[in-house]
Design a protein around this motif. Structure first.
Motif, mmCIF file in Angstrom:
data_model
loop_
_atom_site.group_PDB
_atom_site.id
_atom_site.type_symbol
_atom_site.label_atom_id
_atom_site.label_comp_id
_atom_site.label_asym_id
_atom_site.label_seq_id
_atom_site.Cartn_x
_atom_site.Cartn_y
_atom_site.Cartn_z
ATOM 1 N N ALA A 7 8.385 -38.746 -19.010
ATOM 2 C CA ALA A 7 6.916 -38.745 -18.969
ATOM 3 C C ALA A 7 6.421 -40.164 -18.747
ATOM 4 N N PRO A 8 6.467 -40.620 -17.508
ATOM 5 C CA PRO A 8 6.115 -42.026 -17.232
ATOM 6 C C PRO A 8 4.644 -42.306 -17.521
ATOM 7 N N ASN A 9 4.362 -43.492 -17.986
ATOM 8 C CA ASN A 9 2.996 -43.862 -18.325
ATOM 9 C C ASN A 9 2.191 -44.186 -17.072
ATOM 10 N N PRO A 10 0.879 -43.962 -17.118
ATOM 11 C CA PRO A 10 0.040 -44.346 -15.982
ATOM 12 C C PRO A 10 -0.096 -45.859 -15.870
ATOM 13 N N ARG A 11 -0.705 -46.270 -14.767
ATOM 14 C CA ARG A 11 -0.983 -47.676 -14.519
ATOM 15 C C ARG A 11 -1.723 -48.256 -15.730
ATOM 16 N N GLU A 46 -4.098 -50.068 -18.328
ATOM 17 C CA GLU A 46 -5.549 -50.198 -18.310
ATOM 18 C C GLU A 46 -5.988 -51.598 -17.925
ATOM 19 N N GLU A 80 -5.021 -48.897 -2.563
ATOM 20 C CA GLU A 80 -5.073 -47.650 -1.786
ATOM 21 C C GLU A 80 -6.462 -47.019 -1.767
ATOM 22 N N CYS A 115 -8.878 -46.729 -3.806
ATOM 23 C CA CYS A 115 -9.499 -46.216 -5.031
ATOM 24 C C CYS A 115 -9.293 -47.273 -6.112
ATOM 25 N N SER A 162 -18.341 -44.742 -6.107
ATOM 26 C CA SER A 162 -18.786 -44.827 -7.503
ATOM 27 C C SER A 162 -20.175 -44.236 -7.707
ATOM 28 N N TYR A 168 -18.306 -35.982 -19.373
ATOM 29 C CA TYR A 168 -17.471 -36.864 -18.564
ATOM 30 C C TYR A 168 -17.566 -38.286 -19.085
ATOM 31 N N SER A 169 -16.447 -38.827 -19.470
ATOM 32 C CA SER A 169 -16.436 -40.207 -19.946
ATOM 33 C C SER A 169 -16.120 -41.109 -18.758
ATOM 34 N N ILE A 170 -17.139 -41.769 -18.282
ATOM 35 C CA ILE A 170 -16.986 -42.564 -17.059
ATOM 36 C C ILE A 170 -16.261 -43.867 -17.378
ATOM 37 N N PRO A 171 -15.261 -44.238 -16.576
ATOM 38 C CA PRO A 171 -14.574 -45.499 -16.844
ATOM 39 C C PRO A 171 -15.516 -46.683 -16.620
ATOM 40 N N ILE A 172 -15.333 -47.706 -17.410
ATOM 41 C CA ILE A 172 -16.215 -48.868 -17.346
ATOM 42 C C ILE A 172 -16.110 -49.527 -15.968
ATOM 43 N N ILE A 210 -18.584 -48.019 -13.540
ATOM 44 C CA ILE A 210 -19.961 -48.500 -13.724
ATOM 45 C C ILE A 210 -20.112 -49.864 -13.076
#
Lengths: 420, 195
Positions: free
Chosen positions: A43-47, A49, A95, A97, A103, A116-120, A123
């Motif tokens: 279960a590889p971790n995402p990029r 933060e 790539e 995104c 946005s 929906y929790s929008i990523p900072i 914004i």
């Protein structure tokens, strides 16, 4: 004794799995005797933060450097090299995104969907270029937007377009923006991302249609400079409006314009306002009549636009996933095999009546949205008409603050040296 | 507004004044929207994931991802596996012989490796480089076995598009944005254990 232990383990295993409604432990996990070690599930971790913060930092730095190059340094070469960096970083490395153009939808979606929790970073990608534009003009478009940058390097043989063509095609971004906001607000789709023409190049991987769209725009861009930016980009609409009230802006000449006409054809985007001869002063009765006419026409256009938009609300709504499914459930096509959507809906066990009710409220949203979208388009038509009929006195060659992309090409054509 | 360029009032023309007012009201507006959204923001980023309990294994994960091959892969949850000899995820239905011969395999790309552990148990591993996320094995395992084979978005491969191309075409609405510190939704997954 061994049997009892096995039962305990079995019970433990089953109770451990109880929270798992999905799992059907038909075959209990065997007890291995050969000392077999069970591998762990991958279960590889995402990029990380932190890298999202890095994106924002890179945006701020490139935007600042680009602004400095355009306003202070007045260097086209500098702008060009920033474009190359942008294509490399935001384009090929990230790539495509996240980008500011898309946005707009995240902001709209977040405003209409409280869950929906929008990523900072989304914004900031939305707000930072607008704030920069409010102070320095569209320096974001000049070099920092990867979509603009990749088109900018393809501007080889720009041809001048007639001003009425520019005006008419310039209406498309407003319609596109309106549609994008409507679809984002109703949680239907992110159309800007779906039809992003260059993301396929950045990923070196695209569907045929996507690749063709991008290739056509790039090849067209050899002659008609930056077609996406000028005639499609919905974020460009916001920057265009913001740039009109900008505090500072790129100037063609560093000092006083000597009207040598050298820069006249230098702009590949047709964004240089030329000096006009002083016309005879218009009769005031004619001007009054025009104002009265416009005050009638604009509200009329808004109403007609809104009415037409509301008439088409069902067509607009048919893009929505749930609306399409409801239609399929209402009018099943017996000749076709049952679609995956219908299968999934049936297996989910939701009541059809409840689902129809939800769908009806979505269609209602589209009815209101259709009125607003149509009215908005009508208003834009009206305002464009107004701007065409207003005579604007112009003494020098200046960039049009709205449409100028601040690419700084015109600077190299000006023979005037800065005053020391 | 058009004819007011030259009218100076204390060094500030009317147009400058109007422009500045618009400018600051826009900044205030953006600040208000941004501030409102910021209160809802979790600083963590969101990533796409599919809910295995909703998934119907339609096969669109394999075709609709912007990446080829898809970033959705079959994940094998070993702790749920029954290590069956006759594996519903590995063998075609009505298979004649339980061998690794290609004609017996369900997987179109031969991405599942079957290795003998001890009588009568076999271990099944997914070769992620070969798996295209079609979900045929997932369907087989769910129908005849424990459901230890599950489709998941692999986050080392996913580009985390703003709008996931599979999500908008998923017939079961199984895709959603999940917080990146708990990025998997497969049964038997424990985020705390993984760290």
């Amino acid at each position: 004794m061994k049997k009892a232990a096995a039962y305990i383990i079995l019970i433990l295993l089953i109770s451990f799995q109880l929270y798992n409604v999905f799992a059907v432990q038909r075959f209990p996990k065997p007890e291995f005797e050969s000392g077999y070690v069970q591998p762990s599930t991958l279960a590889p971790n995402p990029r990380a933060e932190a890298l999202a913060i890095l994106d924002v930092v890179v945006l701020l730095v490139t935007l600042s450097v680009a602004t400095w190059m355009i306003i202070k340094k007045r260097s086209r070469d500098g702008v060009f090299w920033i474009s190359i960096f942008t294509i490399a970083y935001f384009g090929f490395f990230r790539e495509g995104c996240i980008c500011s153009v898309g946005s707009v939808q995240n902001i709209t979606y977040a405003l209409f969907n409280p869950n929906y929790s929008i990523p900072i970073s989304a914004i900031l990608f939305f707000a930072v270029p607008i704030i920069f534009t409010l102070f320095f003009g569209r320096t974001f478009c000049a070099a920092v937007c990867p979509l603009g940058a990749i088109q900018d390097v393809f501007v080889f043989r720009p041809v001048a377009l007639k001003s009425w063509v520019l005006k008419v095609l310039g209406l498309i971004p407003f319609i596109y923006l309106g549609l994008a906001i409507l679809y984002a607000a109703t949680a239907t789709d992110f159309v800007i991302c779906r039809y992003d023409p260059f993301v396929g190049f950045f990923r070196l991987n695209a569907s045929f249609m996507m690749f063709m769209l991008g290739a056509v725009l790039l090849l067209l861009g050899v002659f008609i400079a930056r077609p996406y930016c000028r005639f499609l980009c919905p974020y460009g609409v916001l920057l265009n409006l913001a740039s009109r009230v900008s505090r500072k802006h790129l100037t063609i000449t560093p000092a006083k314009c000597i009207q040598c006409k050298l820069c006249e054809d230098s702009c590949p985007f047709g964004a240089i306002d030329k000096p006009v001869q002083i016309k005879e002063k218009e009769e005031s009765s004619k001007a009054v009549r025009r104002i009265i006419l416009l005050t009638v026409i604009i509200p009329l256009l808004v109403l007609v636009g809104g009415y037409v938009g509301s008439r088409f609300h069902e067509n607009l709504a048919s893009v929505n996933h749930d609306v399409r499914l409801a239609q399929e459930l209402l009018h099943p096509d017996k000749t076709q095999p049952e679609s995956f959507e219908v299968t999934a809906f049936k297996s989910a066990g939701k009541s059809v009546e409840e689902f129809y009710k939800e769908t009806a409220s979505i269609v209602d949203m589209f009815y209101i949205g259709g009125w607003i979208l149509g009215g908005f388009i009508g208003l834009i038509f009206g305002l464009t008409l107004t701007s065409l009929s207003i005579f604007k006195y112009q003494e020098d060659y200046t960039p049009n603050k709205g449409t100028c992309l601040s690419c700084a090409r015109c600077i190299d054509f000006c023979p005037v040296k800065p005053e020391l | 507004m058009e004819s007011s360029d030259k009218k100076k009032k204390g060094g500030l023309s009317r147009r400058d004044f109007i422009n500045s007012s618009i400018r600051f009201s826009v900044i205030l507006g953006i600040g208000a929207i941004g501030g409102k959204l910021l209160t809802r923001t979790q600083v963590r980023q969101m990533v796409w994931q599919l809910d295995t309990s909703k998934c119907i294994q339609c096969g669109r994960c394999a075709t609709n991802c912007v990446k080829t091959p898809s970033a959705v892969k079959c994940v094998h949850v070993y702790s749920m596996c029954g290590y069956c000899d006759l594996c519903g995820g590995y063998f075609r239905p009505e298979v004649k012989e339980l061998t690794t011969a290609a004609e017996n395999q369900l997987c179109p790309t031969s991405a599942i490796r079957r290795t003998f552990v001890e009588d009568p148990y076999f271990q099944f591993d997914i070769d992620r480089d070969l798996c295209n996320g079609c979900g045929k094995c997932v369907k087989g395992c769910g129908a005849f076995g424990n459901g230890s084979l599950q489709l998941q978005v692999c986050h080392d491969l996913c580009d985390n598009c703003n709008e996931c191309a599979i999500a908008r075409d998923c017939p079961a609405d199984a895709f959603s944005r999940v917080p990146s510190d708990n990025p998997y939704l497969f049964s038997g997954y424990d985020s705390k254990k993984k760290g």
